[in-house]
Design a protein around this motif. Structure first.
Motif, short mmCIF file in Angstrom:
data_model
loop_
_atom_site.label_atom_id
_atom_site.label_comp_id
_atom_site.label_asym_id
_atom_site.label_seq_id
_atom_site.Cartn_x
_atom_site.Cartn_y
_atom_site.Cartn_z
N THR A 89 0.82 -1.21 0.00
CA THR A 89 0.00 0.00 0.00
C THR A 89 0.86 1.26 0.00
OG1 THR A 89 -1.79 -1.15 1.18
CG2 THR A 89 -1.81 1.26 1.23
N LEU A 90 1.97 1.23 0.70
CA LEU A 90 2.77 2.44 0.89
C LEU A 90 3.89 2.62 -0.14
CD1 LEU A 90 3.19 2.58 4.78
CD2 LEU A 90 1.55 3.80 3.35
N VAL A 91 4.40 1.52 -0.68
CA VAL A 91 5.57 1.61 -1.56
C VAL A 91 5.23 1.05 -2.94
CG1 VAL A 91 8.01 1.03 -1.87
CG2 VAL A 91 7.07 1.32 0.44
N PRO A 92 5.48 1.78 -4.01
CA PRO A 92 5.22 1.28 -5.36
C PRO A 92 5.96 -0.03 -5.63
CG PRO A 92 5.66 3.63 -5.42
CD PRO A 92 5.96 3.17 -4.03
N THR A 93 5.32 -0.91 -6.41
CA THR A 93 5.86 -2.25 -6.64
C THR A 93 7.23 -2.22 -7.29
OG1 THR A 93 3.59 -3.07 -6.87
CG2 THR A 93 5.36 -4.49 -7.68
N ASP A 94 7.43 -1.32 -8.25
CA ASP A 94 8.72 -1.29 -8.94
C ASP A 94 9.86 -0.91 -8.00
OD1 ASP A 94 7.75 1.26 -8.65
OD2 ASP A 94 8.39 1.96 -10.63
N GLU A 95 9.58 -0.05 -7.02
CA GLU A 95 10.61 0.29 -6.03
C GLU A 95 10.91 -0.90 -5.12
OE1 GLU A 95 10.04 3.89 -3.83
OE2 GLU A 95 9.08 4.91 -5.51
N LEU A 96 9.87 -1.61 -4.73
CA LEU A 96 10.07 -2.79 -3.89
C LEU A 96 10.92 -3.83 -4.60
CD1 LEU A 96 6.52 -3.38 -2.33
CD2 LEU A 96 8.59 -2.66 -1.13
N ALA A 97 10.61 -4.07 -5.87
CA ALA A 97 11.29 -5.12 -6.62
C ALA A 97 12.78 -4.88 -6.74
CB ALA A 97 10.66 -5.25 -8.01
N GLU A 98 13.20 -3.62 -6.67
CA GLU A 98 14.62 -3.29 -6.84
C GLU A 98 15.38 -3.30 -5.52
OE1 GLU A 98 16.19 -2.84 -9.72
OE2 GLU A 98 14.30 -3.38 -10.70
N SER A 99 14.70 -3.51 -4.42
CA SER A 99 15.34 -3.36 -3.11
C SER A 99 15.50 -4.69 -2.39
CB SER A 99 14.53 -2.41 -2.23
OG SER A 99 15.07 -2.32 -0.93
N ASP A 100 16.65 -4.86 -1.70
CA ASP A 100 16.81 -5.99 -0.78
C ASP A 100 16.68 -5.52 0.67
OD1 ASP A 100 19.22 -4.71 -0.32
OD2 ASP A 100 20.40 -6.15 -1.48
N GLY A 101 16.18 -4.28 0.83
CA GLY A 101 15.85 -3.75 2.15
C GLY A 101 14.47 -3.14 2.12
N PRO A 102 13.44 -3.91 1.72
CA PRO A 102 12.11 -3.34 1.47
C PRO A 102 11.45 -2.72 2.70
CG PRO A 102 12.01 -5.73 1.52
CD PRO A 102 13.46 -5.37 1.51
N LEU A 103 11.69 -3.27 3.87
CA LEU A 103 11.03 -2.74 5.06
C LEU A 103 11.59 -1.38 5.45
CD1 LEU A 103 10.45 -5.89 7.28
CD2 LEU A 103 9.12 -4.98 5.36
N LEU A 104 12.84 -1.12 5.08
CA LEU A 104 13.39 0.22 5.31
C LEU A 104 12.66 1.24 4.45
CD1 LEU A 104 15.50 2.06 6.61
CD2 LEU A 104 17.08 1.43 4.76
N LEU A 105 12.28 0.85 3.23
CA LEU A 105 11.50 1.75 2.37
C LEU A 105 10.16 2.09 3.02
CD1 LEU A 105 12.06 0.15 -1.18
CD2 LEU A 105 13.26 2.11 -0.14
N VAL A 106 9.55 1.09 3.66
CA VAL A 106 8.26 1.31 4.32
C VAL A 106 8.41 2.30 5.47
CG1 VAL A 106 6.36 0.23 5.58
CG2 VAL A 106 7.46 -1.00 3.70
N VAL A 107 9.42 2.09 6.30
CA VAL A 107 9.65 2.98 7.44
C VAL A 107 9.96 4.39 6.97
CG1 VAL A 107 11.12 3.43 9.45
CG2 VAL A 107 10.37 1.10 8.95
N GLN A 108 10.79 4.52 5.94
CA GLN A 108 11.14 5.85 5.42
C GLN A 108 9.94 6.56 4.81
OE1 GLN A 108 14.41 4.60 2.85
NE2 GLN A 108 15.90 5.50 4.24
N ALA A 109 9.02 5.78 4.21
CA ALA A 109 7.82 6.38 3.63
C ALA A 109 6.82 6.78 4.71
CB ALA A 109 7.16 5.40 2.64
#
Length: 463
Positions: A270-290
Motif C-alpha cells: 500500500t505504501l511503496v510502489p511495486t517497482d521500487e520494492l522489486a529493486e530493493s533488498d531492504g524493502p522494510l526500510l523503504l516502508v519505514v522511510q515512507a
C-alpha cells in the motif's frame, strides 16, 4: 517440574542413561517456533516477491502459509508418535528404510541451510548496510560476513532457547515498528507530504504474465518465509508433555507468524510502489522511510541486520553439524568429521560449508538463493508428507496427534507442485539444487568405494 528429564533406553548394554532435561514449556516453545520462522525473508525478500506477483503481495504469503500449515500437521503427527529429537531424515528412514534416500534428504536439508545463510549474507551487504555505511562494496562485505560466521562457528557457540527469546524479541521489534508506523500512515495520516497510500495495488498482478503464474511463482519464493517451523521437532525430547504442547505451540506459532507477514505485506504494498520494492533488498526500510521519515534509518537498519545475522548463524551451525554427523556415520569421507583439538568444533565441516556459501554468494543473487532454499525444503516436505502416510502402519502404544488423511495427501501434492516447473520456477534453480546435491552424491560414491559402508544411524543425522 523444572528438573524433569527423559530416559535414554538405547544406551549400550541396556543401561538407562539420563536423557535431555525437559526445560521447555508451552510459552518457551512458542517463542522458539516464532523465532525460528522470523528472519531473513520478510526483511530482505519481500520486494523480490512483489517483483514476481505485483502489488497483490499478500496472496503469495497467504498461499505459502497454507502449504506450510498442511506440512506442519504431518510434523505434529510424527513428533507426537516419535517424541525424540528427530527430523526429516529420521522420519523418512523410518518410512522407507533406504539409506541413500535418507542421505539425500539429510544433504538437501544441509544445502538449504547453506543457501539460506548465503541469502542472509547478501541481505546483510545490501540496502540495510548502505543506510548505515554509504558506498560500502557489497561483495566483499558478504564474503567477510560469512568469514565472521565461520569464525564464530569455529570458536563454538553455546546455544540456548532462552537466548532465542531475546533474539526473537529484537526481530519482532523491527516488524512492530513497520506495522505501527505503516498502519498510522495509512489510517491516521503521515508527516511525509510525498506519501500517497494506494490500496488499489493490493489487487494488481504482474502484467508480464498471467495472474495464476504470477501467484505460483511468487509463492515458490515466499515459501522461504515460512520455513523454520520444522526445526522445533528437534526440541521434542526437551519439551514438557510434547503430545499436548507441540500441537498448540506449532500451530499458534505458524498462525502468529503468518498474521505478521500478511499485515506487513498489506502495508508494504500500500505504501511503496511495486517497482521500487522489486529493486530493493531492504524493502522494510523503504516502508519505514515512507511512513515515518523522521525515524532514524540507521536504527531500523541495525535491527534488520541483527535479524539476518541471527538467521545466517543458525543455518550455518545447522549445516556444519549435519555434515559432521554424516562423517561420523561414515557415509561421507571421515575427514569431514575432524574436530578442532582445543575448540572442540567440527572445523573441516565448518570450512566446507563456508566455502560453498562463499561460492554461492559470489555467483548468485539473493532471489535465486531464496528460491533454491524453498525448492530444496519443498522437496523434503513432500517426502515427509508421504512418510506420514507410510508410517500409519507403524503403531505405537502411547496416544499422539493424528492428522486427517487428506492433510498429508494435500500437503504432499502442494509441496510437489510448488517444487515443480509447473509453479513457474526457472530451470536455473534446478541446476543450482542439482549441483549441490551432486556434491553429496559424489561424496557418497567416493566413500562407498573407499569403505564400502552405506548403512548408518538415521537418528544421528538430525539438525
Amino acid at each position: 517440574m523444572a528438573n524433569e528429564t527423559t530416559v535414554n533406553d538405547d544406551a549400550p548394554g541396556g543401561a538407562q542413561n539420563p536423557g535431555l532435561k525437559k526445560v521447555m514449556g508451552p510459552k518457551l516453545l512458542l517463542f522458539f517456533v516464532v523465532g525460528d520462522i522470523l528472519g531473513t525473508t520478510i526483511y530482505s525478500l519481500t520486494g523480490k516477491v512483489a517483483g514476481k506477483v505485483g502489488g497483490a503481495l499478500w496472496i503469495p504469503f497467504l498461499v505459502a502459509f497454507l502449504v506450510a500449515f498442511l506440512t506442519a500437521f504431518s510434523y505434529l503427527e510424527l513428533v507426537g508418535k516419535y517424541p525424540k529429537a528427530g527430523g526429516a531424515p529420521l522420519y523418512v528412514h523410518r518410512a522407507f528404510g533406504v539409506h541413500f534416500v535418507t542421505f539425500l534428504i539429510a544433504f538437501a536439508v544441509m544445502c538449504s541451510g547453506i543457501t539460506s545463510a548465503s541469502s542472509a549474507a547478501q541481505a546483510f551487504s545490501g540496502d540495510y548496510l548502505e543506510a548505515i555505511v554509504p558506498g560500502v562494496p557489497a561483495w566483499p562485505v558478504a564474503i567477510g560476513f560469512l568469514l565472521i560466521l565461520a569464525g564464530i562457528n569455529l570458536r563454538g557457540v553455546g546455544e540456548s532457547v532462552k537466548m532465542n527469546v531475546v533474539l526473537t524479541c529484537v526481530e519482532l521489534t523491527g516488524l512492530l515498528i513497520v506495522i505501527v508506523f505503516g498502519a498510522f500512515a495509512i489510517f491516521g495520516g503521515s508527516s511525509n507530504p510525498d506519501l500517497v497510500p494506494d490500496p488499489s495495488r493490493l489487487t494488481q498482478f504482474n502484467a508480464d504474465t498471467s495472474p495464476l503464474l504470477a501467484v505460483t511463482s511468487a509463492t515458490a519464493l515466499a515459501f522461504f518465509a515460512m520455513v523454520g517451523f520444522e526445526d522445533s521437532v528437534n526440541m521434542a525430547e526437551e519439551t514438557k508433555d510434547p503430545a499436548k504442547n507441540f500441537p498448540r505451540a506449532l500451530l499458534m506459532g505458524l498462525s502468529i507468524t503468518a498474521a505478521i507477514y500478511l499485515i506487513i505485506a498489506l502495508i508494504t504494498s500500500t505504501l511503496v510502489p511495486t517497482d521500487e520494492l522489486a529493486e530493493s533488498d531492504g524493502p522494510l526500510l523503504l516502508v519505514v522511510q515512507a511512513a515515518a521519515p523522521w525515524f532514524p534509518p540507521i536504527l531500523f537498519s541495525a535491527i534488520a541486520l541483527f535479524a539476518v545475522t541471527n538467521t545466517a548463524l543458525i543455518n550455518m551451525l545447522m549445516a556444519s553439524r549435519l555434515v559432521y554427523g554424516m562423517a561420523q556415520e561414515k557415509i561421507i569421507p571421515k575427514q569431514f568429521g575432524a574436530v578442532h583439538r582445543t575448540r572442540q568444533t567440527p572445523w573441516v565441516s565448518i570450512l566446507f560449508t563456508s566455502i560453498i556459501a562463499m561460492v554461492l554468494v559470489s555467483s548468485l543473487d539473493i532471489s535465486d538463493l531464496g528460491s533454491t532454499t524453498s525448492l530444496l525444503l519443498l522437496a523434503v516436505f513432500a517426502v515427509v508428507n508421504v512418510a506420514v502416510l507410510v508410517l500409519r502402519k507403524d503403531k505405537v502404544e502411547h496416544d499422539h496427534f493424528k492428522a486427517p488423511t487428506w492433510v498429508p495427501v494435500l500437503g504432499a501434492l502442494s509441496c510437489a507442485f510448488f517444487a515443480s516447473p509447473l509453479s513457474g520456477r526457472p530451470v536455473d534453480e534446478y541446476l543450482i539444487a542439482g549441483a549441490l546435491l551432486g556434491i553429496g552424491v559424489i561424496f557418497w560414491v567416493i566413500n562407498y568405494f573407499v569403505t564400502g559402508k552405506t548403512r548408518f544411524d538415521a537418528a544421528k543425522l538430525s539438525k
